[in-house]
Write a protein that holds these residues in place. Structure first.
Motif, mmCIF file in Angstrom:
data_model
loop_
_atom_site.group_PDB
_atom_site.id
_atom_site.type_symbol
_atom_site.label_atom_id
_atom_site.label_comp_id
_atom_site.label_asym_id
_atom_site.label_seq_id
_atom_site.Cartn_x
_atom_site.Cartn_y
_atom_site.Cartn_z
ATOM 1 N N LYS A 9 0.838 -1.212 0.000
ATOM 2 C CA LYS A 9 0.000 0.000 0.000
ATOM 3 C C LYS A 9 0.866 1.254 0.000
ATOM 4 O O LYS A 9 0.545 2.250 -0.631
ATOM 5 C CB LYS A 9 -0.865 0.025 1.262
ATOM 6 N N CYS A 10 1.972 1.188 0.754
ATOM 7 C CA CYS A 10 2.863 2.360 0.830
ATOM 8 C C CYS A 10 3.584 2.592 -0.492
ATOM 9 O O CYS A 10 3.864 3.727 -0.864
ATOM 10 C CB CYS A 10 3.910 2.177 1.926
ATOM 11 N N PHE A 11 3.908 1.501 -1.164
ATOM 12 C CA PHE A 11 4.713 1.620 -2.391
ATOM 13 C C PHE A 11 4.025 0.880 -3.532
ATOM 14 O O PHE A 11 4.528 -0.131 -4.029
ATOM 15 C CB PHE A 11 6.113 1.035 -2.159
ATOM 16 N N PRO A 12 2.838 1.371 -3.962
ATOM 17 C CA PRO A 12 2.056 0.609 -4.956
ATOM 18 C C PRO A 12 2.735 0.495 -6.318
ATOM 19 O O PRO A 12 2.480 -0.446 -7.054
ATOM 20 C CB PRO A 12 0.745 1.405 -5.054
ATOM 21 N N ASP A 13 3.616 1.448 -6.613
ATOM 22 C CA ASP A 13 4.174 1.462 -7.979
ATOM 23 C C ASP A 13 5.523 0.789 -8.100
ATOM 24 O O ASP A 13 6.111 0.762 -9.174
ATOM 25 C CB ASP A 13 4.307 2.915 -8.469
ATOM 26 N N THR A 14 6.054 0.314 -6.986
ATOM 27 C CA THR A 14 7.398 -0.273 -7.081
ATOM 28 C C THR A 14 7.411 -1.684 -6.492
ATOM 29 O O THR A 14 6.713 -1.961 -5.529
ATOM 30 C CB THR A 14 8.426 0.558 -6.278
ATOM 31 N N GLY A 15 8.185 -2.494 -7.105
ATOM 32 C CA GLY A 15 8.504 -3.768 -6.467
ATOM 33 C C GLY A 15 7.544 -4.906 -6.670
ATOM 34 O O GLY A 15 7.822 -5.840 -7.382
ATOM 35 N N GLY A 16 6.382 -4.858 -6.052
ATOM 36 C CA GLY A 16 5.501 -6.008 -6.067
ATOM 37 C C GLY A 16 5.742 -6.886 -4.845
ATOM 38 O O GLY A 16 6.678 -6.658 -4.072
ATOM 39 N N GLU A 17 4.892 -7.911 -4.737
ATOM 40 C CA GLU A 17 4.876 -8.706 -3.506
ATOM 41 C C GLU A 17 6.216 -9.381 -3.195
ATOM 42 O O GLU A 17 6.693 -9.352 -2.065
ATOM 43 C CB GLU A 17 3.775 -9.758 -3.644
ATOM 44 N N GLU A 18 6.813 -9.966 -4.229
ATOM 45 C CA GLU A 18 8.069 -10.705 -3.972
ATOM 46 C C GLU A 18 9.165 -9.760 -3.481
ATOM 47 O O GLU A 18 9.933 -10.089 -2.570
ATOM 48 C CB GLU A 18 8.528 -11.439 -5.244
ATOM 49 N N ALA A 19 9.209 -8.570 -4.071
ATOM 50 C CA ALA A 19 10.234 -7.600 -3.668
ATOM 51 C C ALA A 19 10.007 -7.164 -2.218
ATOM 52 O O ALA A 19 10.958 -6.994 -1.445
ATOM 53 C CB ALA A 19 10.211 -6.394 -4.593
ATOM 54 N N MET A 20 8.740 -6.981 -1.843
ATOM 55 C CA MET A 20 8.445 -6.571 -0.466
ATOM 56 C C MET A 20 8.838 -7.674 0.522
ATOM 57 O O MET A 20 9.335 -7.413 1.600
ATOM 58 C CB MET A 20 6.951 -6.246 -0.301
ATOM 59 N N LYS A 21 8.602 -8.904 0.094
ATOM 60 C CA LYS A 21 8.979 -10.034 0.964
ATOM 61 C C LYS A 21 10.491 -10.066 1.150
ATOM 62 O O LYS A 21 10.992 -10.329 2.239
ATOM 63 C CB LYS A 21 8.472 -11.357 0.378
ATOM 64 N N ARG A 22 11.205 -9.788 0.059
ATOM 65 C CA ARG A 22 12.677 -9.767 0.164
ATOM 66 C C ARG A 22 13.125 -8.649 1.108
ATOM 67 O O ARG A 22 14.009 -8.834 1.936
ATOM 68 C CB ARG A 22 13.316 -9.562 -1.208
ATOM 69 N N ALA A 23 12.456 -7.483 0.986
ATOM 70 C CA ALA A 23 12.825 -6.343 1.830
ATOM 71 C C ALA A 23 12.602 -6.688 3.302
ATOM 72 O O ALA A 23 13.441 -6.394 4.164
ATOM 73 C CB ALA A 23 12.002 -5.121 1.440
ATOM 74 N N LEU A 24 11.487 -7.347 3.586
ATOM 75 C CA LEU A 24 11.199 -7.735 4.976
ATOM 76 C C LEU A 24 12.192 -8.792 5.450
ATOM 77 O O LEU A 24 12.660 -8.757 6.587
ATOM 78 C CB LEU A 24 9.768 -8.268 5.086
ATOM 79 N N GLY A 25 12.528 -9.700 4.528
ATOM 80 C CA GLY A 25 13.487 -10.766 4.860
ATOM 81 C C GLY A 25 14.842 -10.204 5.247
ATOM 82 O O GLY A 25 15.514 -10.730 6.138
ATOM 83 N N GLN A 26 15.212 -9.101 4.601
ATOM 84 C CA GLN A 26 16.512 -8.482 4.924
ATOM 85 C C GLN A 26 16.564 -8.037 6.373
ATOM 86 O O GLN A 26 17.627 -7.915 6.966
ATOM 87 C CB GLN A 26 16.753 -7.255 4.045
ATOM 88 N N PHE A 27 15.387 -7.736 6.928
ATOM 89 C CA PHE A 27 15.345 -7.323 8.329
ATOM 90 C C PHE A 27 14.886 -8.464 9.236
ATOM 91 O O PHE A 27 14.412 -8.248 10.346
ATOM 92 C CB PHE A 27 14.459 -6.081 8.493
ATOM 93 N N GLY A 28 14.985 -9.676 8.710
ATOM 94 C CA GLY A 28 14.757 -10.855 9.547
ATOM 95 C C GLY A 28 13.293 -11.191 9.767
ATOM 96 O O GLY A 28 12.965 -11.955 10.676
ATOM 97 N N LEU A 29 12.391 -10.629 8.971
ATOM 98 C CA LEU A 29 10.980 -11.004 9.097
ATOM 99 C C LEU A 29 10.673 -11.976 7.960
ATOM 100 O O LEU A 29 10.732 -11.594 6.787
ATOM 101 C CB LEU A 29 10.101 -9.750 8.978
ATOM 102 N N THR A 30 10.375 -13.208 8.320
ATOM 103 C CA THR A 30 10.297 -14.241 7.292
ATOM 104 C C THR A 30 8.980 -15.027 7.380
ATOM 105 O O THR A 30 8.254 -14.924 8.377
ATOM 106 C CB THR A 30 11.457 -15.247 7.459
ATOM 107 N N GLY A 31 8.728 -15.818 6.342
ATOM 108 C CA GLY A 31 7.610 -16.780 6.330
ATOM 109 C C GLY A 31 6.280 -16.145 6.697
ATOM 110 O O GLY A 31 5.918 -15.084 6.187
#
Ligand SMILES: Nc1ncnc2c1ncn2[C@@H]1O[C@H](COP(=O)(O)OP(=O)(O)OP(=O)(O)O)[C@@H](O)[C@H]1O
Length: 206
Positions: free
Chosen positions: A89-111
């Motif tokens: 919702k914050c970044f509707p025009d960039t990335g997509g779901e997989e990219a957001m998951k990767r971004a969260l994963g970088q900060f240790g939020l997974t699965g």
């Protein structure tokens, strides 16, 4: 550029800063320390522009993007949503779901932590969502105000690693000397309305 800056909250209040003069750029990596109530958070608010200097001037590059982390950012999360939905919702025009998951994963939020409602996350995990959001904004300058409150050791270590990998400037306010000593930075002391570089590491300040 901080030029001859003095600040007080009102005419009948004491000066918090007098005649500050220093530069901050993309190479700056600093931890601000000093006694409680001396004005560390105030300095971050001045740097970001939330507060206006009483005297002097702070000049910012026109395109400078600043990311400020503070405790109240967590209150702005809609806890009925998942972390992934929130970032999309914050970044509707960039990335997509997989990219957001990767971004969260970088900060240790997974699965499942990425897709469950954030009300099921711990305080520390919600902080990770906020850090992922901040980093997705790609700021040039990161202002971190007490980022370790409510964080467990593991999240603090993840934060230190993320901050060390961050390519821009950084000003950190923290009472957590363990974090400061993990982060690659100078120590500046706020005291007596001045800000001065500490010639030594944070443990020698303690
Ligand atoms: N909105 C405000 N109006 C008036 N005075 C304020 C305001 N916000 C902070 N102050 C005062 O300004 C001083 C500096 O506050 P600030 O929060 O910047 O200190 P700090 O060094 O970050 O403190 P701490 O280490 O306890 O977090 C304090 O005396 C505080 O009471």
């Amino acid at each position: 550029m901080v030029q001859n800056v003095s600040f007080r909250y009102a005419d009948d209040q004491p000066w918090i800063y007098k005649d500050l003069d220093f530069g901050i750029d993309l190479e700056t990596r600093v931890a601000l320390v000093g006694p409680n109530g001396v004005g560390k958070s105030t300095l971050l608010k001045l740097l970001e522009g939330e507060l206006t200097v009483t005297e002097g001037m702070i000049r910012r590059h026109n395109h400078l993007k600043i990311g400020r982390y503070h405790q109240h950012l967590k209150e702005w999360l809609d806890l009925s949503e998942s972390a992934v939905t929130h970032l999309l919702k914050c970044f509707p025009d960039t990335g997509g779901e997989e990219a957001m998951k990767r971004a969260l994963g970088q900060f240790g939020l997974t699965g499942k932590q990425q897709i469950c409602p954030m009300q099921n996350l711990s305080e520390g995990q919600r902080c990770r969502v906020v850090f992922a959001w901040l980093s997705w904004n790609s700021p040039h300058l990161l202002l971190l105000d007490e980022p370790t409150n409510h964080l467990d050791m593991e999240t603090i270590d993840a934060l230190a690693e993320a901050v060390n990998g961050f390519p821009g400037g950084m000003v950190l306010v923290s009472h957590d000397f363990r974090l400061i000593s993990q982060v690659n930075c100078e120590v500046w002391v706020c005291q007596d309305s001045r800000v001065e570089k500490w010639e030594g590491d944070v443990l020698s300040y303690k």
